[in-house]
Design a protein around this motif. Sequence first.
Motif, PDB file in Angstrom:
ATOM      1  N   ASP A  71       1.134  -1.276   0.227  1.00 47.15           N
ATOM      2  CA  ASP A  71       0.140   0.288   0.045  1.00 47.15           C
ATOM      3  C   ASP A  71       0.646   1.200  -0.050  1.00 47.15           C
ATOM      4  OD1 ASP A  71      -2.195  -1.493   0.457  1.00 47.15           O
ATOM      5  OD2 ASP A  71      -3.264  -1.215   2.008  1.00 47.15           O
ATOM      6  N   LEU A  72       2.107   1.037   1.115  1.00 46.55           N
ATOM      7  CA  LEU A  72       2.594   2.548   1.202  1.00 46.55           C
ATOM      8  C   LEU A  72       3.892   3.006  -0.197  1.00 46.55           C
ATOM      9  CD1 LEU A  72       3.488   4.233   3.008  1.00 46.55           C
ATOM     10  CD2 LEU A  72       5.235   3.199   3.633  1.00 46.55           C
ATOM     11  N   THR A  73       3.880   1.817  -1.431  1.00 46.74           N
ATOM     12  CA  THR A  73       5.192   1.617  -2.090  1.00 46.74           C
ATOM     13  C   THR A  73       4.334   1.531  -3.931  1.00 46.74           C
ATOM     14  OG1 THR A  73       5.267  -0.546  -1.638  1.00 46.74           O
ATOM     15  CG2 THR A  73       6.948   1.017  -0.992  1.00 46.74           C
ATOM     16  N   SER A  74       2.901   1.851  -3.192  1.00 47.98           N
ATOM     17  CA  SER A  74       2.193   0.988  -4.658  1.00 47.98           C
ATOM     18  C   SER A  74       1.176   2.460  -5.410  1.00 47.98           C
ATOM     19  CB  SER A  74       0.459   0.387  -4.662  1.00 47.98           C
ATOM     20  OG  SER A  74       0.198   0.833  -3.684  1.00 47.98           O
ATOM     21  N   GLY A  75       2.124   3.208  -5.318  1.00 51.37           N
ATOM     22  CA  GLY A  75       1.527   4.887  -6.220  1.00 51.37           C
ATOM     23  C   GLY A  75       0.490   5.155  -5.049  1.00 51.37           C
ATOM     24  N   ARG A  76      -0.139   5.260  -3.763  1.00 54.46           N
ATOM     25  CA  ARG A  76      -1.372   5.322  -3.827  1.00 54.46           C
ATOM     26  C   ARG A  76      -0.301   6.416  -2.669  1.00 54.46           C
ATOM     27  NH1 ARG A  76      -5.717   1.516  -1.916  1.00 54.46           N
ATOM     28  NH2 ARG A  76      -3.152   0.208  -1.271  1.00 54.46           N
ATOM     29  N   PRO A  77      -0.321   7.874  -2.954  1.00 56.39           N
ATOM     30  CA  PRO A  77       0.252   8.949  -2.145  1.00 56.39           C
ATOM     31  C   PRO A  77      -1.081   9.853  -1.355  1.00 56.39           C
ATOM     32  CG  PRO A  77       0.629   9.570  -4.574  1.00 56.39           C
ATOM     33  CD  PRO A  77      -0.522   8.697  -4.028  1.00 56.39           C
ATOM     34  N   VAL A  78      -0.767  10.243  -0.145  1.00 60.61           N
ATOM     35  CA  VAL A  78      -1.622  10.717   0.734  1.00 60.61           C
ATOM     36  C   VAL A  78      -0.576  11.953   0.774  1.00 60.61           C
ATOM     37  CG1 VAL A  78      -2.754  11.571   2.391  1.00 60.61           C
ATOM     38  CG2 VAL A  78      -2.156   8.894   2.082  1.00 60.61           C
ATOM     39  N   ARG A  79      -2.074  13.089   0.317  1.00 60.72           N
ATOM     40  CA  ARG A  79      -1.635  14.914   0.241  1.00 60.72           C
ATOM     41  C   ARG A  79      -0.834  15.048   1.201  1.00 60.72           C
ATOM     42  NH1 ARG A  79      -5.331  19.739   1.048  1.00 60.72           N
ATOM     43  NH2 ARG A  79      -3.783  21.585   0.601  1.00 60.72           N
ATOM     44  N   GLY A  80       0.805  15.849   1.020  1.00 63.71           N
ATOM     45  CA  GLY A  80       1.630  16.171   2.088  1.00 63.71           C
ATOM     46  C   GLY A  80       2.537  14.808   2.998  1.00 63.71           C
ATOM     47  N   GLU A  81       2.941  13.796   1.699  1.00 61.23           N
ATOM     48  CA  GLU A  81       3.291  12.610   2.350  1.00 61.23           C
ATOM     49  C   GLU A  81       4.207  12.298   1.252  1.00 61.23           C
ATOM     50  OE1 GLU A  81       0.438   9.736   3.464  1.00 61.23           O
ATOM     51  OE2 GLU A  81      -0.239  10.454   5.417  1.00 61.23           O
ATOM     52  N   PRO A  82       5.256  11.696   1.043  1.00 60.20           N
ATOM     53  CA  PRO A  82       5.806  11.512  -0.234  1.00 60.20           C
ATOM     54  C   PRO A  82       5.104   9.939  -0.734  1.00 60.20           C
ATOM     55  CG  PRO A  82       7.458   9.899   1.887  1.00 60.20           C
ATOM     56  CD  PRO A  82       5.630  10.899   2.573  1.00 60.20           C
ATOM     57  N   ASP A  83       4.719  10.313  -2.464  1.00 62.43           N
ATOM     58  CA  ASP A  83       4.430   9.695  -3.121  1.00 62.43           C
ATOM     59  C   ASP A  83       5.886   8.873  -3.207  1.00 62.43           C
ATOM     60  OD1 ASP A  83       5.779  10.415  -5.468  1.00 62.43           O
ATOM     61  OD2 ASP A  83       4.889  11.795  -5.433  1.00 62.43           O
ATOM     62  N   ALA A  84       5.088   7.484  -4.628  1.00 55.72           N
ATOM     63  CA  ALA A  84       5.845   6.107  -4.468  1.00 55.72           C
ATOM     64  C   ALA A  84       6.562   6.684  -5.027  1.00 55.72           C
ATOM     65  CB  ALA A  84       4.631   5.966  -5.679  1.00 55.72           C
ATOM     66  N   GLN A  85       6.696   7.529  -6.402  1.00 61.58           N
ATOM     67  CA  GLN A  85       8.087   7.516  -6.831  1.00 61.58           C
ATOM     68  C   GLN A  85       9.107   8.407  -6.125  1.00 61.58           C
ATOM     69  OE1 GLN A  85       8.361   6.913 -10.779  1.00 61.58           O
ATOM     70  NE2 GLN A  85      10.338   7.893 -10.064  1.00 61.58           N
ATOM     71  N   GLN A  86       8.691   9.152  -5.409  1.00 61.90           N
ATOM     72  CA  GLN A  86       9.685   9.653  -4.878  1.00 61.90           C
ATOM     73  C   GLN A  86      10.362   8.689  -3.578  1.00 61.90           C
ATOM     74  OE1 GLN A  86       6.659  12.727  -2.258  1.00 61.90           O
ATOM     75  NE2 GLN A  86       8.423  14.609  -2.739  1.00 61.90           N
ATOM     76  N   LEU A  87       9.728   7.810  -2.998  1.00 61.54           N
ATOM     77  CA  LEU A  87      10.495   5.935  -2.566  1.00 61.54           C
ATOM     78  C   LEU A  87      11.019   5.596  -3.335  1.00 61.54           C
ATOM     79  CD1 LEU A  87       7.169   4.940  -0.279  1.00 61.54           C
ATOM     80  CD2 LEU A  87       9.317   6.048   0.264  1.00 61.54           C
ATOM     81  N   GLN A  88      10.649   5.350  -4.962  1.00 60.72           N
ATOM     82  CA  GLN A  88      11.480   5.216  -5.672  1.00 60.72           C
ATOM     83  C   GLN A  88      12.807   5.468  -5.860  1.00 60.72           C
ATOM     84  OE1 GLN A  88       9.018   4.049  -8.861  1.00 60.72           O
ATOM     85  NE2 GLN A  88       7.492   2.569  -7.322  1.00 60.72           N
ATOM     86  N   ASP A  89      13.107   6.976  -5.927  1.00 57.67           N
ATOM     87  CA  ASP A  89      13.834   7.515  -6.497  1.00 57.67           C
ATOM     88  C   ASP A  89      14.888   7.636  -5.358  1.00 57.67           C
ATOM     89  OD1 ASP A  89      12.552   7.783  -8.449  1.00 57.67           O
ATOM     90  OD2 ASP A  89      12.505   9.825  -8.770  1.00 57.67           O
ATOM     91  N   ASP A  90      14.492   7.585  -3.992  1.00 56.05           N
ATOM     92  CA  ASP A  90      15.340   8.076  -2.915  1.00 56.05           C
ATOM     93  C   ASP A  90      16.008   6.319  -2.277  1.00 56.05           C
ATOM     94  OD1 ASP A  90      15.023   9.159  -0.220  1.00 56.05           O
ATOM     95  OD2 ASP A  90      16.266   7.657  -0.243  1.00 56.05           O
ATOM     96  N   ASP A  91      17.502   6.690  -2.612  1.00 54.54           N
ATOM     97  CA  ASP A  91      18.358   5.063  -3.097  1.00 54.54           C
ATOM     98  C   ASP A  91      18.251   4.607  -1.672  1.00 54.54           C
ATOM     99  OD1 ASP A  91      18.818   5.116  -5.512  1.00 54.54           O
ATOM    100  OD2 ASP A  91      20.427   6.241  -4.470  1.00 54.54           O
ATOM    101  N   VAL A  92      18.316   5.206  -0.127  1.00 54.11           N
ATOM    102  CA  VAL A  92      17.983   4.829   1.446  1.00 54.11           C
ATOM    103  C   VAL A  92      16.159   4.015   1.237  1.00 54.11           C
ATOM    104  CG1 VAL A  92      17.589   4.900   3.609  1.00 54.11           C
ATOM    105  CG2 VAL A  92      19.437   6.636   2.517  1.00 54.11           C
ATOM    106  N   GLU A  93      15.266   4.981   1.117  1.00 54.33           N
ATOM    107  CA  GLU A  93      13.270   3.918   0.561  1.00 54.33           C
ATOM    108  C   GLU A  93      13.502   2.705   0.412  1.00 54.33           C
ATOM    109  OE1 GLU A  93      11.767   5.743   3.043  1.00 54.33           O
ATOM    110  OE2 GLU A  93      13.314   6.922   3.586  1.00 54.33           O
ATOM    111  N   THR A  94      14.963   2.708  -0.603  1.00 58.65           N
ATOM    112  CA  THR A  94      14.794   1.999  -2.162  1.00 58.65           C
ATOM    113  C   THR A  94      15.448   0.653  -1.084  1.00 58.65           C
ATOM    114  OG1 THR A  94      14.492   2.957  -3.766  1.00 58.65           O
ATOM    115  CG2 THR A  94      15.663   0.701  -4.103  1.00 58.65           C
ATOM    116  N   THR A  95      16.494   0.861  -0.100  1.00 59.96           N
ATOM    117  CA  THR A  95      16.801  -0.604   0.668  1.00 59.96           C
ATOM    118  C   THR A  95      16.334  -1.011   1.566  1.00 59.96           C
ATOM    119  OG1 THR A  95      19.819   0.879   0.169  1.00 59.96           O
ATOM    120  CG2 THR A  95      19.246  -0.785   1.626  1.00 59.96           C
ATOM    121  N   LYS A  96      15.826   0.159   2.365  1.00 60.67           N
ATOM    122  CA  LYS A  96      14.696  -0.340   3.086  1.00 60.67           C
ATOM    123  C   LYS A  96      13.722  -1.803   3.243  1.00 60.67           C
ATOM    124  CE  LYS A  96      15.059   3.617   5.982  1.00 60.67           C
ATOM    125  NZ  LYS A  96      14.347   4.782   7.343  1.00 60.67           N
ATOM    126  N   VAL A  97      12.866  -1.053   1.903  1.00 60.16           N
ATOM    127  CA  VAL A  97      11.805  -1.835   0.677  1.00 60.16           C
ATOM    128  C   VAL A  97      12.409  -3.127   0.461  1.00 60.16           C
ATOM    129  CG1 VAL A  97      10.360  -1.793  -1.247  1.00 60.16           C
ATOM    130  CG2 VAL A  97      10.423   0.342   0.222  1.00 60.16           C
TER     131      VAL A  97
END
Length: 610
Positions: free
Chosen positions: A560-586
């Motif tokens: 749910d968090l990574t499937s491209g359903r962003p909530v207003r004011g929160e990082p969206d899926a693209q931002q998570l994928q672009d962030d190396d740290v977040e990608t590693t965590k996932v």
Amino acid sequence: MVPGCPFIHIIRKNEDVYSQILRKLFNESHGIFVGLQRIEEELTGKSRKTQLVRVSKNYRSVIRACLEEMHHLAIAGKDPASDRQFSIQVSSLSAMELIWNLCEILFIEVAPAGPLLLHLLDWVQLHVCEVDSLSADVLGSENPSKHERFWNLVTVLVLQGRLDEARQMLSKEADTSPTSAGMCRILGDLMRTMPVLSPGNTQTLTELELKWQHWHEECERPLQDGTFASSPHLESLCKIMLGDEAALLEQKGLLSNWYHFLVTRLLYSHPTVKPTDLHFYAQSSLDLFLGGESSPEPLDNILMAAFEFDIHQVIKECSIALSNWWFVAHLTDLLDHCKLLQSHNLYFGSNMREFLLLEYASGLFAHHSLWQLGVDYFDSCPELGRVSLELHVERIPLSTEQKALKVLRVCEQRQMTEQVRSICKILAMKAVRNNRLGSALSWSIRAKDAAFATLVSDRFLRDYCERGCFSDLDLIDNLGPAMVLSDRLTFLGKYREFHRLYGEKRFVDAASLLLSLMTSQIAPRSFWMTLLTDALPLLEQKQVIFSAEQTYELMRCLEDLTSGRPVRGEPDAQQLQDDDVETTKVEMLRLALARNLARSIIKEGSLEGS
């Protein structure tokens, strides 16, 4: 370029509350006032009058104490400006005591004919006190009867009705002057035999009037015989004792004021004067004494209104003439307890007592500490007191937390819910600005402000993300029922509980709590990645902690968090994928979840097989 005033004048209302001496007056009289309100129900019959007179004397003693202290300061002062201010306040306090004492005699004591004059004599003797310094000056000399002011002293003693002391002075004259000894003895005998109604005397007014008439004739005889012809001083004294107005007016300088003239005139002309006749003698005495040379002062008008038994005029004139509301507020309250103001209601929604108490209390609220006294005055006003207190409490500057707690206690004792909330919110805002999150959370809970509690809880969570630990653990650990004030506060408390369970190695309970925080939607989505990261050590434990079903729930939350359903004011899926740290965590989470799922399926399968 227009020339202007080179000074800035700071104008303050209720300037008297900043006077150190007058603050003592306000503090001391506050206790008397509160005591009077408490004993009101107990006051009945004769004891009521006695109690009210005692209260009045207590008020006067406070005025007198402040007057004496102010007088000492005025004498000892070295700064001309301060001396002038002290002198003004001494005059004001003297006038207040003078007026209060007269009101006590006429309205509270309600002295009848006979005793009335005794009270008025005490009043004059107390407030016209130059005679004491004059007596000390004359008696301190080597030969008092030869002192240049000897006859002034004897005359003043006679004018004040202090005939025993006057006789003692005449005996000194007789001892040093044989030619006048006989005349001094005759006048002394007249002074000794003057009939006076003493407090314990049982004689009637009629008996007193007969005795006085006889004594009056005895005083006339030596004048008609020319006994004192060779001594102008003794002749003048005898005329004064006969109540001769011309002789009295010749002593204007020694009488000093018209009300002294009035009481002396009554003493030697109308000793059994009735209260209802006082104003006739008062008005004629004022007119005779001023003689058309000057107009009455404000103090004269106030005293005249009192002699006319016009209480409302006394209060009105005092309100105009005096610099603060202390006098009229306390006097009116006392007179109201004497049932003398019951019929007087004001057209703007309150009676006179309440109006004046409200004004006085409002002035106290201008001071940084005297406002605490004002609270009790507002409490004693049944109609508008509470509303006024609510308005004034909101304007108190909460300069320190200690002061804020005092204000808060006042509001809580009176169930002033809105004011309690307002004060708590102000303190919470101050605490947030100073980065004191624990204090801010405590105040927001006390204010029952869900929105602000949510804001502070978010700051706690943000701090945790940045620092990796919580501040103010004691507060968070002991939230108790306050936790339900807002969802975010509930989450904060439960998340802290998760850390405590983990620290106690109660991994199964910690895992269940962590999962429930995510699946119940109580955790903000922006915090889900932190919660999933917290699940990693539990997923990597040797023993299987998350069941297969629980693992599926965690996997769903991650998707749910990574499937491209962003909530207003929160990082969206693209931002998570672009962030190396977040990608590693996932990736680490997916791997750990897959391993745990395999281990849990094997464990659950083996348990079913057995």
